[in-house]
Design a protein around this motif. Structure first.
Motif, mmCIF file in Angstrom:
data_model
loop_
_atom_site.group_PDB
_atom_site.id
_atom_site.type_symbol
_atom_site.label_atom_id
_atom_site.label_comp_id
_atom_site.label_asym_id
_atom_site.label_seq_id
_atom_site.Cartn_x
_atom_site.Cartn_y
_atom_site.Cartn_z
ATOM 1 N N LEU A 8 0.830 -1.201 0.000
ATOM 2 C CA LEU A 8 0.000 0.000 0.000
ATOM 3 C C LEU A 8 0.865 1.251 0.000
ATOM 4 N N GLY A 9 1.917 1.238 0.797
ATOM 5 C CA GLY A 9 2.840 2.377 0.819
ATOM 6 C C GLY A 9 3.531 2.586 -0.510
ATOM 7 N N ALA A 10 3.895 1.477 -1.184
ATOM 8 C CA ALA A 10 4.554 1.592 -2.489
ATOM 9 C C ALA A 10 3.636 2.218 -3.525
ATOM 10 N N VAL A 11 2.340 1.836 -3.504
ATOM 11 C CA VAL A 11 1.390 2.430 -4.439
ATOM 12 C C VAL A 11 1.251 3.925 -4.173
ATOM 13 N N SER A 25 10.004 5.448 -10.399
ATOM 14 C CA SER A 25 10.385 4.046 -10.587
ATOM 15 C C SER A 25 9.268 3.119 -10.108
ATOM 16 N N LEU A 26 8.642 3.470 -8.980
ATOM 17 C CA LEU A 26 7.516 2.681 -8.489
ATOM 18 C C LEU A 26 6.299 2.817 -9.402
ATOM 19 N N ALA A 27 6.160 3.981 -10.073
ATOM 20 C CA ALA A 27 5.035 4.166 -10.989
ATOM 21 C C ALA A 27 5.077 3.139 -12.118
ATOM 22 N N VAL A 28 6.277 2.766 -12.552
ATOM 23 C CA VAL A 28 6.414 1.757 -13.603
ATOM 24 C C VAL A 28 5.792 0.434 -13.145
ATOM 25 N N LEU A 29 5.859 0.155 -11.862
ATOM 26 C CA LEU A 29 5.349 -1.109 -11.317
ATOM 27 C C LEU A 29 3.921 -0.995 -10.790
ATOM 28 N N ARG A 30 3.283 0.141 -10.985
ATOM 29 C CA ARG A 30 1.955 0.340 -10.386
ATOM 30 C C ARG A 30 0.933 -0.703 -10.822
ATOM 31 N N PRO A 31 0.899 -1.156 -12.077
ATOM 32 C CA PRO A 31 -0.085 -2.204 -12.421
ATOM 33 C C PRO A 31 0.081 -3.454 -11.569
ATOM 34 N N HIS A 32 1.336 -3.866 -11.358
ATOM 35 C CA HIS A 32 1.589 -5.067 -10.572
ATOM 36 C C HIS A 32 1.264 -4.827 -9.101
ATOM 37 N N ALA A 36 -1.559 -6.726 -6.883
ATOM 38 C CA ALA A 36 -1.177 -7.337 -5.605
ATOM 39 C C ALA A 36 -2.077 -6.852 -4.476
ATOM 40 N N LEU A 37 -2.438 -5.567 -4.509
ATOM 41 C CA LEU A 37 -3.310 -5.030 -3.457
ATOM 42 C C LEU A 37 -4.687 -5.691 -3.488
ATOM 43 N N ILE A 38 -5.218 -5.950 -4.682
ATOM 44 C CA ILE A 38 -6.525 -6.600 -4.771
ATOM 45 C C ILE A 38 -6.450 -8.003 -4.148
ATOM 46 N N GLY A 39 -5.380 -8.742 -4.475
ATOM 47 C CA GLY A 39 -5.213 -10.065 -3.892
ATOM 48 C C GLY A 39 -5.030 -10.016 -2.388
ATOM 49 N N LEU A 40 -4.243 -9.061 -1.927
ATOM 50 C CA LEU A 40 -4.027 -8.923 -0.484
ATOM 51 C C LEU A 40 -5.322 -8.540 0.229
ATOM 52 N N ALA A 41 -6.123 -7.690 -0.415
ATOM 53 C CA ALA A 41 -7.394 -7.274 0.199
ATOM 54 C C ALA A 41 -8.302 -8.482 0.418
ATOM 55 N N GLY A 60 -6.078 -0.333 -4.667
ATOM 56 C CA GLY A 60 -5.831 -1.136 -5.862
ATOM 57 C C GLY A 60 -6.798 -0.814 -6.976
ATOM 58 N N LEU A 61 -8.081 -0.677 -6.644
ATOM 59 C CA LEU A 61 -9.084 -0.367 -7.663
ATOM 60 C C LEU A 61 -8.875 1.008 -8.259
ATOM 61 N N VAL A 62 -8.544 1.992 -7.434
ATOM 62 C CA VAL A 62 -8.307 3.345 -7.942
ATOM 63 C C VAL A 62 -7.094 3.356 -8.871
ATOM 64 N N ALA A 63 -6.018 2.684 -8.458
ATOM 65 C CA ALA A 63 -4.803 2.651 -9.277
ATOM 66 C C ALA A 63 -5.065 1.988 -10.620
#
Length: 289
Positions: A8-11, A25-32, A36-41, A60-63
């Motif tokens: 969540l912090g990374a997003v 750099s983290l924005a490049v990984l935002r889809p992943h 991951a947040l949806i699965g964790l939720a 996750g849904l907003v992203a």
């Protein structure tokens, strides 16, 4: 739970690239991260950690929802009299003649290129000979950035400076209107040199007197702060929709990192072209001002 909090912090940090270089750099990984947040939720809900599950699911849904809107197909734009072809050539690849032929056959009024190496200059001669007075600016070891155009260059406006990855020239369109053209190649984001490079480039874009089209390999996804900062400095907007243009690393990490920015109010239809012996797909824009 610690993994959920970190993800969540990374997003959240992935939206801070304007102020914090690792954010892009983290924005490049935002889809992943969003997936991951949806699965964790779902897992957190199952173990009854409901507040954290809701926070992860919502983030996750907003992203993912925001990113999905950037890839949404757009209706063809009317009155698109001009054509731009954008391509990272890949500095050393074979064969070269078919790619040169494709770009020439597109009938592009403007061609923006990156990784214009000695190899490409030698084996794509017919492309550079098809356009009068190409502007080629040195950049990095992989090659320079270039602008080829059939429009009339305005004398004294060509700019190559400090190997900063930006080539600029102002041209006269049929009818007399002046337009700046820019070919851009950014470094990879942090820990590489994109943030420092932007600090060199943005003042140059802000100083331009008139409308500008910017095309290139931004090495940044469309939701990254770097793309937004370039658009703000040049008073442009990204021509859409976004297209996956680079999947060299893995099919699991497809990247939309090549973009075309148009003056605000301009309309265009953007199409993805084949890689054709490069590691990047080309982009072809039919536009009107």
């Amino acid at each position: 739970m610690a993994g959920a909090v970190l993800t969540l912090g990374a997003v959240l940090l992935s939206g801070t690239g304007r102020w914090f270089a690792p954010g892009d750099s983290l924005a490049v990984l935002r889809p992943h991260l969003g997936l991951a947040l949806i699965g964790l939720a779902a897992g957190l809900w199952h173990i009854r950690s409901r507040p954290l599950a809701l926070a992860c699911g919502l983030a996750g849904l907003v992203a993912l929802g925001h990113m999905a809107t950037l890839f949404r197909p757009a209706a063809p734009a009317p009155n698109t009299a001009h054509t731009l072809y954008q391509k990272n050539l890949q500095f050393k690849s074979w064969p070269r003649a078919p790619l040169a032929d494709e770009i020439i056959a597109s009938g592009a009024d403007i061609v923006t290129l990156q990784e214009v190496s000695d190899h490409n200059l030698r084996y794509m001669t017919r492309l550079f000979e098809a356009y009068p007075d190409p502007l080629i600016c040195p950049f990095a070891a992989v090659g320079g950035v270039a602008i080829l155009t059939r429009f009339e260059p305005i004398p004294g406006t060509a700019q190559c400076r400090d190997r900063d990855g930006l080539a600029l020239i102002q041209v006269r369109l049929p009818g007399g209107r002046a337009l700046w053209l820019a070919s851009l190649h950014l470094h990879w984001p942090w820990p590489y040199g994109q943030a420092a490079q932007l600090e060199q480039i943005l003042p140059r874009l802000e100083a331009l007197d008139g409308p500008v089209i910017i095309a290139g390999d931004f090495n940044m996804v469309p939701w990254g702060a770097g793309v937004a900062r370039i658009a703000a400095a040049s008073d442009t907007r990204r021509a859409g929709p976004a297209h996956i243009t680079f999947d060299r690393f893995s099919p699991a990490l497809p990247l939309a990192i090549d973009h075309v920015l148009l003056p605000r109010g301009a309309r265009g239809t953007l199409l993805r072209r084949p890689r054709n012996s490069s590691d990047h797909h080309g982009l072809m824009l039919r536009f009107g001002l």
